[in-house]
Design a protein around this motif. Structure first.
Motif, PDB file in Angstrom:
ATOM      1  N   ILE A   1       0.873  -1.324   0.131  1.00 29.36           N
ATOM      2  CA  ILE A   1      -0.001  -0.190  -0.092  1.00 29.36           C
ATOM      3  C   ILE A   1       0.962   1.243   0.168  1.00 29.36           C
ATOM      4  CG2 ILE A   1      -1.765   1.339   1.233  1.00 29.36           C
ATOM      5  CD1 ILE A   1      -2.502  -1.620   2.664  1.00 29.36           C
ATOM      6  N   ALA A   2       0.736   2.057  -1.048  1.00 32.86           N
ATOM      7  CA  ALA A   2       1.409   3.448  -0.994  1.00 32.86           C
ATOM      8  C   ALA A   2       0.599   4.515  -0.843  1.00 32.86           C
ATOM      9  CB  ALA A   2       2.102   3.288  -2.755  1.00 32.86           C
ATOM     10  N   ARG A   3       0.923   5.330  -0.115  1.00 28.55           N
ATOM     11  CA  ARG A   3       0.209   6.667   0.069  1.00 28.55           C
ATOM     12  C   ARG A   3       1.015   7.723  -0.502  1.00 28.55           C
ATOM     13  NH1 ARG A   3      -3.785   8.658   3.226  1.00 28.55           N
ATOM     14  NH2 ARG A   3      -3.710   6.808   4.283  1.00 28.55           N
ATOM     15  N   ASN A   4       0.703   8.545  -1.498  1.00 29.42           N
ATOM     16  CA  ASN A   4       1.483   9.650  -2.056  1.00 29.42           C
ATOM     17  C   ASN A   4       2.834   9.134  -2.514  1.00 29.42           C
ATOM     18  OD1 ASN A   4      -0.886  11.215  -2.005  1.00 29.42           O
ATOM     19  ND2 ASN A   4      -0.092  11.955   0.125  1.00 29.42           N
ATOM     20  N   GLY A   5       2.869   7.831  -3.078  1.00 29.63           N
ATOM     21  CA  GLY A   5       3.988   7.239  -3.648  1.00 29.63           C
ATOM     22  C   GLY A   5       4.927   6.714  -2.761  1.00 29.63           C
ATOM     23  N   GLN A   6       4.676   6.750  -1.511  1.00 28.40           N
ATOM     24  CA  GLN A   6       5.497   6.088  -0.374  1.00 28.40           C
ATOM     25  C   GLN A   6       4.790   4.792   0.114  1.00 28.40           C
ATOM     26  OE1 GLN A   6       8.612   7.344   0.450  1.00 28.40           O
ATOM     27  NE2 GLN A   6       8.414   8.771  -1.514  1.00 28.40           N
ATOM     28  N   VAL A   7       5.586   3.820   0.264  1.00 34.36           N
ATOM     29  CA  VAL A   7       4.963   2.317   0.526  1.00 34.36           C
ATOM     30  C   VAL A   7       4.765   2.467   1.983  1.00 34.36           C
ATOM     31  CG1 VAL A   7       5.403   0.044   0.851  1.00 34.36           C
ATOM     32  CG2 VAL A   7       5.991   0.988  -1.271  1.00 34.36           C
ATOM     33  N   VAL A   8       3.560   2.339   2.529  1.00 33.56           N
ATOM     34  CA  VAL A   8       3.431   2.417   3.797  1.00 33.56           C
ATOM     35  C   VAL A   8       3.175   0.991   4.682  1.00 33.56           C
ATOM     36  CG1 VAL A   8       2.619   4.580   3.901  1.00 33.56           C
ATOM     37  CG2 VAL A   8       0.871   2.948   3.612  1.00 33.56           C
ATOM     38  N   ASN A   9       2.701  -0.084   3.805  1.00 29.59           N
ATOM     39  CA  ASN A   9       2.296  -1.344   4.306  1.00 29.59           C
ATOM     40  C   ASN A   9       2.561  -2.348   3.354  1.00 29.59           C
ATOM     41  OD1 ASN A   9      -0.290   0.087   5.786  1.00 29.59           O
ATOM     42  ND2 ASN A   9       0.644  -1.213   7.052  1.00 29.59           N
ATOM     43  N   THR A  10       3.130  -3.725   3.659  1.00 25.48           N
ATOM     44  CA  THR A  10       3.398  -4.839   2.847  1.00 25.48           C
ATOM     45  C   THR A  10       2.697  -5.853   3.477  1.00 25.48           C
ATOM     46  OG1 THR A  10       5.441  -3.934   1.858  1.00 25.48           O
ATOM     47  CG2 THR A  10       5.105  -6.232   1.660  1.00 25.48           C
ATOM     48  N   LEU A  11       1.695  -6.734   2.789  1.00 27.13           N
ATOM     49  CA  LEU A  11       0.840  -7.438   3.340  1.00 27.13           C
ATOM     50  C   LEU A  11       0.898  -8.585   2.931  1.00 27.13           C
ATOM     51  CD1 LEU A  11      -2.408  -5.347   3.968  1.00 27.13           C
ATOM     52  CD2 LEU A  11      -0.446  -5.675   5.717  1.00 27.13           C
ATOM     53  N   PRO A  12       0.937  -9.929   3.288  1.00 24.13           N
ATOM     54  CA  PRO A  12       1.007 -11.154   2.540  1.00 24.13           C
ATOM     55  C   PRO A  12      -0.635 -11.600   2.075  1.00 24.13           C
ATOM     56  CG  PRO A  12       1.240 -11.655   4.799  1.00 24.13           C
ATOM     57  CD  PRO A  12       1.340 -10.180   4.701  1.00 24.13           C
ATOM     58  N   ILE A  13      -0.760 -12.233   1.008  1.00 30.60           N
ATOM     59  CA  ILE A  13      -2.037 -12.618   0.483  1.00 30.60           C
ATOM     60  C   ILE A  13      -2.057 -13.862   0.062  1.00 30.60           C
ATOM     61  CG2 ILE A  13      -2.329 -10.124  -0.081  1.00 30.60           C
ATOM     62  CD1 ILE A  13      -1.718 -10.805  -3.044  1.00 30.60           C
ATOM     63  N   SER A  14      -3.126 -14.261  -0.437  1.00 37.44           N
ATOM     64  CA  SER A  14      -3.569 -15.605  -0.969  1.00 37.44           C
ATOM     65  C   SER A  14      -4.695 -15.240  -1.811  1.00 37.44           C
ATOM     66  CB  SER A  14      -3.900 -16.840  -0.201  1.00 37.44           C
ATOM     67  OG  SER A  14      -4.235 -18.073  -0.890  1.00 37.44           O
ATOM     68  N   ALA A  15      -4.404 -15.098  -3.312  1.00 41.56           N
ATOM     69  CA  ALA A  15      -5.447 -14.779  -4.375  1.00 41.56           C
ATOM     70  C   ALA A  15      -5.710 -15.940  -4.951  1.00 41.56           C
ATOM     71  CB  ALA A  15      -4.916 -13.663  -5.355  1.00 41.56           C
ATOM     72  N   GLY A  16      -6.323 -15.719  -6.287  1.00 40.83           N
ATOM     73  CA  GLY A  16      -7.014 -16.884  -6.796  1.00 40.83           C
ATOM     74  C   GLY A  16      -6.101 -17.980  -7.390  1.00 40.83           C
ATOM     75  N   GLY A  17      -6.555 -19.356  -7.229  1.00 45.90           N
ATOM     76  CA  GLY A  17      -5.883 -20.527  -7.465  1.00 45.90           C
ATOM     77  C   GLY A  17      -5.688 -20.828  -9.062  1.00 45.90           C
TER      78      GLY A  17
ATOM     79  N   ALA B   1      -5.726 -19.596   6.751  1.00 42.58           N
ATOM     80  CA  ALA B   1      -4.282 -19.261   7.326  1.00 42.58           C
ATOM     81  C   ALA B   1      -3.295 -20.158   7.187  1.00 42.58           C
ATOM     82  CB  ALA B   1      -4.947 -19.196   8.821  1.00 42.58           C
ATOM     83  N   GLY B   2      -2.228 -19.700   7.063  1.00 43.28           N
ATOM     84  CA  GLY B   2      -0.803 -20.610   6.631  1.00 43.28           C
ATOM     85  C   GLY B   2      -0.798 -20.416   5.041  1.00 43.28           C
ATOM     86  N   LYS B   3      -1.430 -19.972   4.338  1.00 40.74           N
ATOM     87  CA  LYS B   3      -1.433 -19.983   2.866  1.00 40.74           C
ATOM     88  C   LYS B   3      -0.977 -18.437   2.535  1.00 40.74           C
ATOM     89  CE  LYS B   3      -4.487 -23.516   1.900  1.00 40.74           C
ATOM     90  NZ  LYS B   3      -5.856 -23.962   1.258  1.00 40.74           N
ATOM     91  N   PHE B   4      -1.278 -17.441   3.303  1.00 35.73           N
ATOM     92  CA  PHE B   4      -0.898 -16.021   3.100  1.00 35.73           C
ATOM     93  C   PHE B   4       0.631 -15.935   2.604  1.00 35.73           C
ATOM     94  CE2 PHE B   4      -4.469 -15.720   5.816  1.00 35.73           C
ATOM     95  CZ  PHE B   4      -5.449 -15.348   4.847  1.00 35.73           C
ATOM     96  N   GLY B   5       0.932 -15.272   1.326  1.00 39.54           N
ATOM     97  CA  GLY B   5       2.374 -15.076   0.970  1.00 39.54           C
ATOM     98  C   GLY B   5       3.026 -16.547   0.707  1.00 39.54           C
ATOM     99  N   LYS B   6       2.132 -17.501   0.491  1.00 46.03           N
ATOM    100  CA  LYS B   6       2.846 -18.877   0.180  1.00 46.03           C
ATOM    101  C   LYS B   6       2.079 -19.465  -1.048  1.00 46.03           C
ATOM    102  CE  LYS B   6       4.192 -19.718   5.086  1.00 46.03           C
ATOM    103  NZ  LYS B   6       4.330 -20.535   6.045  1.00 46.03           N
ATOM    104  N   VAL B   7       0.901 -19.524  -0.837  1.00 47.76           N
ATOM    105  CA  VAL B   7      -0.001 -20.076  -2.010  1.00 47.76           C
ATOM    106  C   VAL B   7      -1.297 -19.539  -2.439  1.00 47.76           C
ATOM    107  CG1 VAL B   7      -1.326 -22.424  -2.303  1.00 47.76           C
ATOM    108  CG2 VAL B   7       0.782 -22.454  -0.829  1.00 47.76           C
ATOM    109  N   HIS B   8      -1.713 -19.427  -3.638  1.00 51.71           N
ATOM    110  CA  HIS B   8      -2.882 -18.886  -4.101  1.00 51.71           C
ATOM    111  C   HIS B   8      -3.770 -20.115  -4.027  1.00 51.71           C
ATOM    112  CE1 HIS B   8      -1.037 -15.034  -4.918  1.00 51.71           C
ATOM    113  NE2 HIS B   8      -0.293 -15.565  -6.059  1.00 51.71           N
ATOM    114  N   ASP B   9      -5.095 -19.629  -3.469  1.00 57.80           N
ATOM    115  CA  ASP B   9      -6.160 -20.747  -2.977  1.00 57.80           C
ATOM    116  C   ASP B   9      -7.453 -20.078  -2.893  1.00 57.80           C
ATOM    117  OD1 ASP B   9      -6.803 -23.347  -2.767  1.00 57.80           O
ATOM    118  OD2 ASP B   9      -6.840 -23.455  -0.679  1.00 57.80           O
TER     119      ASP B   9
END
Length: 412
Positions: free
Chosen positions: A269-285, A342-350
């Motif tokens: 997440i960037a606010r006015n071009g500066q990254v303020v957060n980095t979050l692990p996700i699990s998107a579409g498999g 839980a356990g898949k964020f940042g590792k597996v899209h499911d």
């Protein structure tokens, strides 16, 4: 001067004003010069008297007493040998019609289409170069509307007067629009500071005609935008007319751009071009990959039921009270809390196409973004989100976007 509707050809009202001028005479001179018509200037200078200006004349179209006049593109007031000095147009209730004269003062036109089935009274004045005025009066009645159209629009009052840098102005019609140019001519956007932008026609996810406005690049934070849809009396084709004028003003908030990198399985997440957060996700498999490209936050809700049958995925899932849901596409793409992964964020899209996060991280994203903020999905296998699927407008290149305006290449 508006074009696009057939103009009435008969019965123009022309009112000329004839002027006379007098010149002072003088005694006959001993040198034989004729008296009158020449005056001596001071210190031996001299010059001829200024001839009278040509009389002004007014033409009101349509003719006095005309019936069934088209609401858009017909009514004008024109001056010759002078300039329009005032035009007062009122309906039977005394409500005035707004309008403006052209830069040269020769033509006056209404700001917006006239109402259907309405009698209008016109009092117009024009002045010639000497300031002498002529007045013309007329009345006419507009055509009744046998069929009408309505439209939904965004942004609306729920957006609270602000919008993110990716926000678009979107108008969706409940009936097909045949004369898109006639509709688009009655749409306006004014931004401070001035920002290059264009309307563009597309097909909404539900198959309806839609016209959206976006700038060439994301809005600059702090920009104030005023838009108007003067569509009451506008003709969309096949004898169908609008009945409502709508519009609004919004201010562009700070730039919020979230980037979901499907290769790294993290969202920044960037606010006015500066990254303020980095979050692990699990998107579409692999079976249900997440759309790629630019998405724009449509709305958000903390607690929503998600049923796969409503988005054409059969009985794949039916979940109640899903927390921190951020709406990204009309086809059902959200970012949301997915504690079952839980356990898949940042590792597996499911997921089935949504962007899942832990409950705590989903709340961070939910609390950060609002309508018009941007979520860019990169490095995925699925094609880009279609422009009519939510607000996928930014996935159309600028040249194509402008070409899809009904007024492309014309003065807007």
């Amino acid at each position: 001067m508006r074009t696009g509707a057939a103009r009435l050809a008969a019965g123009l009202l022309v009112v000329p004003l004839f002027l006379t001028a007098c010149s002072s005479g003088g005694d006959s001179k001993s040198d034989g010069k004729p008296s009158g018509g020449v005056s001596e200037g001071p210190a031996g200078g001299g010059g001829k008297n200024k001839p009278p200006a040509a009389p002004a004349a007014l033409t009101i179209t349509p003719a006095d007493g005309a019936k069934s006049v088209e609401t858009d593109g017909v009514f004008t007031v024109n001056a010759t040998s002078g300039k329009v000095s005032s035009v007062v147009v009122t309906d039977a209730d005394g409500k005035a019609v707004e309008g403006a004269a052209s830069a040269d003062g020769a033509t006056w036109t209404p700001k917006a289409p006239l109402a259907n089935g309405t009698k209008y009274t016109v009092v117009a004045k024009a002045a010639n170069a000497d300031g002498a005025e002529v007045t013309a009066n007329s009345s006419f009645t507009t055509v009744s509307a046998a069929k009408t159209f309505d439209y939904a629009y965004k942004p609306d009052d729920q957006d609270g007067g602000t919008l993110g840098v990716g926000g678009v102005i979107s108008i969706k019609f409940d009936k097909p629009v045949k004369d898109k140019a006639a509709i688009e001519r009655n749409l306006s956007v004014v931004s401070e500071p001035a920002t290059e932008g264009s309307w563009s026609w597309l097909t909404d996810h539900d198959g309806n005609d839609r016209v959206d406005y976006r700038p060439k690049e994301y809005w600059k934070p702090g920009t104030k935008v005023t838009w108007a849809a003067n569509l009451a009396g506008a003709k969309s084709g096949d004898g169908t007319y609008g009945t409502k004028n709508r519009g609004g003003t919004f201010t562009v908030r700070d730039s919020i751009v979230a980037t979901a990198d499907l290769a790294t399985k993290h969202l920044t997440i960037a606010r006015n071009g500066q990254v303020v957060n980095t979050l692990p996700i699990s998107a579409g498999g692999p079976s249900y990959p997440t759309w790629t490209g630019v998405m724009v936050v449509m709305d958000k809700v903390d607690g929503i039921d998600m049923d796969s049958e409503t988005v054409g995925l059969g009985d794949a899932y039916n979940m109640k009270n899903v927390r921190y849901a951020v709406h990204l596409s009309a086809s059902g793409t959200y970012s949301h809390a997915a504690p079952w992964n839980a356990g898949k964020f940042g590792k597996v899209h499911d997921s089935h196409g949504c962007i899942g996060l832990s409950t705590a991280d989903a709340k961070i994203l939910f609390d950060t973004v609002n309508s018009g903020d941007v979520v860019e999905v990169i490095n995925g296998t699925e094609k880009q989100l279609a422009p009519g699927n939510g607000f996928g407008d930014w996935n159309v290149d600028w040249e194509t976007w402008v070409k899809n305006s009904a007024l492309a290449g014309a003065a807007q």
